[in-house]
Design a protein around this motif. Structure first.
Motif, PDB file in Angstrom:
ATOM      1  N   ARG A 174      41.688  44.471  47.499  1.00  0.00           N
ATOM      2  CA  ARG A 174      41.872  44.274  46.060  1.00  0.00           C
ATOM      3  C   ARG A 174      42.922  45.244  45.516  1.00  0.00           C
ATOM      4  NH1 ARG A 174      36.602  43.050  42.318  1.00  0.00           N
ATOM      5  NH2 ARG A 174      37.699  42.224  40.480  1.00  0.00           N
ATOM      6  N   ASP A 175      43.825  44.716  44.694  1.00  0.00           N
ATOM      7  CA  ASP A 175      44.970  45.484  44.215  1.00  0.00           C
ATOM      8  C   ASP A 175      44.566  46.388  43.054  1.00  0.00           C
ATOM      9  OD1 ASP A 175      47.483  46.451  43.675  1.00  0.00           O
ATOM     10  OD2 ASP A 175      48.147  44.662  42.598  1.00  0.00           O
ATOM     11  N   PHE A 176      44.740  47.700  43.226  1.00  0.00           N
ATOM     12  CA  PHE A 176      44.386  48.666  42.186  1.00  0.00           C
ATOM     13  C   PHE A 176      45.265  48.493  40.946  1.00  0.00           C
ATOM     14  CE2 PHE A 176      45.225  52.821  40.227  1.00  0.00           C
ATOM     15  CZ  PHE A 176      43.945  53.169  39.844  1.00  0.00           C
ATOM     16  N   ALA A 177      46.582  48.291  41.160  1.00  0.00           N
ATOM     17  CA  ALA A 177      47.521  48.208  40.034  1.00  0.00           C
ATOM     18  C   ALA A 177      47.306  46.953  39.202  1.00  0.00           C
ATOM     19  CB  ALA A 177      48.957  48.250  40.545  1.00  0.00           C
ATOM     20  N   GLY A 178      46.740  45.885  39.810  1.00  0.00           N
ATOM     21  CA  GLY A 178      46.594  44.629  39.094  1.00  0.00           C
ATOM     22  C   GLY A 178      45.331  44.508  38.273  1.00  0.00           C
ATOM     23  N   GLU A 179      44.458  45.516  38.326  1.00  0.00           N
ATOM     24  CA  GLU A 179      43.185  45.454  37.609  1.00  0.00           C
ATOM     25  C   GLU A 179      43.229  46.312  36.345  1.00  0.00           C
ATOM     26  OE1 GLU A 179      40.803  43.502  38.314  1.00  0.00           O
ATOM     27  OE2 GLU A 179      41.234  42.869  40.364  1.00  0.00           O
ATOM     28  N   THR A 180      42.416  45.940  35.361  1.00  0.00           N
ATOM     29  CA  THR A 180      42.290  46.721  34.126  1.00  0.00           C
ATOM     30  C   THR A 180      40.849  47.190  33.984  1.00  0.00           C
ATOM     31  OG1 THR A 180      41.839  44.709  32.864  1.00  0.00           O
ATOM     32  CG2 THR A 180      44.127  45.458  32.964  1.00  0.00           C
ATOM     33  N   PRO A 181      40.622  48.305  33.291  1.00  0.00           N
ATOM     34  CA  PRO A 181      39.253  48.818  33.121  1.00  0.00           C
ATOM     35  C   PRO A 181      38.368  47.823  32.390  1.00  0.00           C
ATOM     36  CG  PRO A 181      40.889  50.467  32.508  1.00  0.00           C
ATOM     37  CD  PRO A 181      41.623  49.180  32.690  1.00  0.00           C
ATOM     38  N   GLY A 182      37.053  47.955  32.624  1.00  0.00           N
ATOM     39  CA  GLY A 182      36.086  47.080  31.978  1.00  0.00           C
ATOM     40  C   GLY A 182      35.644  45.957  32.903  1.00  0.00           C
TER      41      GLY A 182
END
Length: 852
Positions: A174-182
């Motif tokens: 899973r891509d860290f940069a492509g995710e947003t908090p929440g």
């Protein structure tokens, strides 16, 4: 680098070596955000000296000094010192308060270095560090989760929503940069967020400015702040007065020099007239009004970082507020429970007004058994609070022993506790979690799931956060490896609400009475947002725009939509800026509240940014103009009231300044042009300034707000501080006084009075008119006798001081000599008073007609 094998072939994490961490720290720098540097005494003082208004004051004092009038220079210098003192105190107090909030606690991190756990300052965490997280820890860096057990985090500082979200281990893909908090089940944690439950091992992926918090902070540099409106407008007025003074000075020098051949005398008289027009009152008024306004606001638990924002708040047309913690208390409360097809509110049972049915006792009993005995998680804290207040001692089971805990696993967002209850041959199992996960543990059929969804629907319509509870019994010899293997029975539902602040509904009503539109911006679901909106009395509570709606709209569509929409739900951090800019594009004055890092860009972009002091982040506080130290929504309403009062009193003071300079300048100018004896010398102007400056700065500032200050719409930002109407009325006031005093001067000369007697009579009339102008302009709707009864102590002190000083100047021989006066009679003083009163009688009559 991170893993080794023990003797049994099991992997364990070693983390970085000390040398690797030191090298990384040298490359990336410390793990801290570039924040506003602490300003020392010298820096604050130098910043004040750059203030154009203060420079004008100092320049005016220098002019007096160069003219050889040290008394006048000393008088003006005292104002410089006073203004410097009060402004320095306020700015230093603000710096200290913000610094204290910033340094409440510098978080430390537990990292794995050289194969061992060690505590290091959070600023020394580097990319690649393996960090141990436990309940109550503040996450020191953005990181991927390597291992987790019931890990939950409060990400409200980034998302605006206080309900903790569950975490899961990273799958390596899973891509860290492509995710947003929440959102639940994300395999990432973010810097500055709080671990509310469980434990985990994470690896730092971003530090300092590269974190989500840091990226939001950096975006603040791209936002251009607008120059305060008051500074623009007073700058125009200063330019107007300065131009008028320069014109009159040049006119007198040319006329007197050409007519009499006395160029030196012409220069001296020209400078005297120019001094009478110097607008030094404007900087005094503006700076003292705002400085004292900031002091008054601090007594109402509102910290002022930008004094000009106080007046701007009074002009706010739209107030955009965050739901969580601003409208609500940010404290989850158990509001409703459902069991056996029946749903009840818990309030009356907590107060002992009704007896709870056994099925609800069972539900609360097992919800407690599925929670920590000493919880940190806010929902579990509330379960324990409500359960202990409702259940009897025998149902709390303090003597039971916890045998095993089954954590979250895979897609099962539920946890189970296995308890030993005495000497029996069976264990008691209690499970709590997301309703769909509990339904799965209870092996619900499709029809049962539909029935559960129907039972939850009223909860969602009320905006409640829902948890489900299940119960089971199992033989001590048959503990399964997974909680899904228990034979669970569904116990019921728990509905939690974040209570609205008791002061919020009245604060919203006050805003509406004041013509201020209230909009709620939240990351929560539309059902929750609309429910809260109805409860606090927001207009159009059924209309709601979501973050997805905003993504589909072009600027024109958004501009049309925001005309009637007051609720914005599921809004991402960057979309708050879009909403604020949409309102600003329509020429609206926007006040924005917020507490999280995600709110900082919108706070800075709004005309007035209001941060929360108790739970707000450093980035939000530094981006804001005002900080609510008690996080109370009603304090904003008080701020609007104070801002409007300041603007009202400022208009009155400007009107007075404009009016009073006309007779002073005229009586200095006309006798010279007409070849009559000179009335005013620098000492006379200095005496009048002793009345003008304290009057317009202290008397007008201390005037109580009008009764209708919060029952009228906000002023248009395009409306000038001193418009044509105000200018016309002030011009008529000034010309009326000038005409009356000029006629009095002619009368005294025609009566064969000496020049010194005429000067004393005219000066006395000017002083009386000056005082009457003050009283008249304190209210343009009530007669002066009514104004005198308002309890303005500064006015009473000013009247007493003027009366005493004038009596001394007229009666003490030494002072009469300094002022070039001759003795005058009581009849002369009475005549001066009558002339001053007659010159402004028309305005009192005007008030009566205006009122009717």
């Amino acid at each position: 680098m991170f893993q080794k094998m023990d003797g049994g072939g099991k992997k364990f994490l070693t983390g970085l070596t000390s040398a690797q961490a030191a090298a990384r720290l040298k490359i990336d720098g410390y793990n801290e955000l570039p924040s506003q540097k602490k300003r020392g005494y010298a820096v604050i003082f130098l910043e004040m000296l750059k203030e154009p208004m203060l420079l004008l004051l100092a320049a005016a004092g220098l002019v007096y000094f160069l003219l050889g009038e040290p008394q006048d220079a000393l008088m003006l210098s005292s104002f410089v010192v006073f203004v410097l003192g009060i402004t320095f105190y306020q700015r230093h107090k603000t710096e200290r308060a913000v610094e204290a909030l910033r340094n409440l606690s510098s978080p430390r991190a537990l990292v794995v270095r050289d194969g061992a756990r060690r505590r290091v300052p959070g600023r020394e965490v580097v990319i690649g560090d393996v960090i141990v997280l436990r309940e109550g820890d503040r996450v020191p860096a953005d990181a991927v989760i390597l291992e987790s057990a019931n890990l939950m985090a409060d990400e409200s500082m980034l998302t605006g929503e206080s309900v903790p979200v569950s975490k899961t281990a990273w799958d390596g893909v899973r891509d860290f940069a492509g995710e947003t908090p929440g959102g639940d089940n994300l395999p990432f944690v973010y810097s500055g967020t709080l671990i509310t439950r469980g434990r985990g091992l994470v690896r730092a992926a971003a530090t300092a400015a590269a974190t989500r918090m840091g990226m939001i902070g950096k975006s603040l540099d791209d936002i251009n702040e607008e120059e305060p409106l008051l500074r623009k407008e007073t700058g125009k007025l200063v330019g107007l007065f300065a131009a008028a003074g320069a014109f009159l000075c040049a006119a007198i020098v040319l006329y007197y020099g050409l007519a009499n051949g006395d160029w030196l005398g012409g220069i001296l008289y020209g400078l005297t007239v120019s001094m009478s027009m110097l607008p030094e009152e404007f900087p005094v008024v503006l700076m003292i009004f705002l400085a004292l306004g900031a002091w008054r606001m601090s007594k109402k638990k509102v910290l002022t970082r930008n004094a000009a924002a106080i007046e701007s708040l009074g002009a706010a047309e739209i107030l955009c507020v965050d739901k969580t913690g601003t409208i609500t208390l940010n404290q989850m409360r158990l509001q409703a429970i459902s069991a056996g097809g029946e749903t009840i509110d818990t309030g009356e049972y907590e107060e002992g007004q009704a007896v709870l049915a056994d099925k609800f006792h069972f539900l609360l009993e097992y919800s407690l058994l599925a929670s920590q005995t000493d919880p940190f998680d806010p929902l579990e804290k509330e379960i324990r609070r409500a359960g202990t207040s409702i259940l009897s001692e025998g149902r709390l089971h303090a003597d039971w022993k916890l045998i095993k805990e089954y954590p979250f696993s895979g897609n099962i967002l539920a946890l189970s506790h296995v308890w030993e209850a005495g000497d029996g041959d069976r264990y008691i199992v209690a499970s709590k979690g997301a309703p769909e996960s509990i339904a799965d543990l209870c092996h619900f059929s499709d029809d049962q799931k539909k029935e559960l969804a129907a039972r939850m629907d009223p909860f969602f319509k009320k905006g409640l956060r829902v948890l489900a509870v299940a119960a089971a019994r199992v033989a001590k010899s048959e503990l399964p490896g997974h909680q899904h293997d228990f034979d669970f029975q569904f116990a019921g539902l728990l509905g939690f609400a974040d209570p609205i602040r008791p002061s919020a509904p009245e604060a919203v009503r006050s805003c509406y009475r004041a013509g201020v539109r209230v909009c709620m911006i939240t990351g929560d679901y539309p059902a929750t947002a609309t429910n809260i909106a109805r409860r606090i009395g927001l207009e159009n509570p059924d209309r709601c725009l979501t973050g997805d709606d905003l993504k589909k709209m072009d600027p024109g569509e958004l501009a049309r939509a925001i005309e009637t929409v007051n609720i914005f739900a599921r809004i991402a951090p960057e979309q708050k800026m879009v909403i604020v800019n949409a309102f600003k594009s329509k020429g609206k004055a926007i006040a924005m509240t917020g507490d999280g890092v995600n709110d900082a860009p919108a706070l800075k972009a709004a005309h007035i940014g209001i941060a929360m002091g108790e739970r707000g982040t450093d980035v939000a506080r530094e981006a804001a103009d005002l900080v609510l130290l008690n996080d109370d929504f009603s304090s904003i309403v008080q701020g609007i009231k104070t801002g409007r009062s300041i603007f009202d009193n400022l208009k009155k003071a400007i009107a007075y300044i404009f009016a009073v300079h006309i007779p002073i300048a005229g009586i200095s100018f006309l006798p010279v042009v007409m070849g009559w004896p000179v009335v005013f010398y620098p000492a006379h102007i200095a005496f009048l300034e002793l009345i003008i400056d304290p009057a317009c700065s202290l008397v007008f500032e201390a005037e109580p707000e009008s009764k209708n200050v919060m029952n009228r719409p906000p002023r248009d930002l395009k409306d000038p501080l001193f418009g044509r109407r105000e200018m016309l009325v002030s011009l008529l006031q000034g010309l009326g006084v000038l005409a009356a005093v000029f006629i009095l001067f002619q009368y005294t000369l025609a009566s064969q009075r000496s020049d010194d007697e005429a000067r004393a009579i005219v000066f006395t009339a000017i002083v009386f008119a000056n005082v009457m102008l003050i009283v008249c302009n304190l209210s343009w709707s009530r007669i002066s006798l009514s104004v005198l009864g308002d309890g303005n102590k500064a006015l009473y002190w000013m009247l007493g001081t003027v009366a005493l000083t004038l009596a001394l100047v007229l009666s003490v021989p030494f002072l009469r000599q300094v002022f070039h006066f001759a003795p005058i009679t009581f009849v002369d003083v009475a005549l001066s008073f009558a002339v001053a009163f007659a010159s402004l009688l028309w305005f009192e009559i005007f008030k009566l007609f205006r009122k009717s």
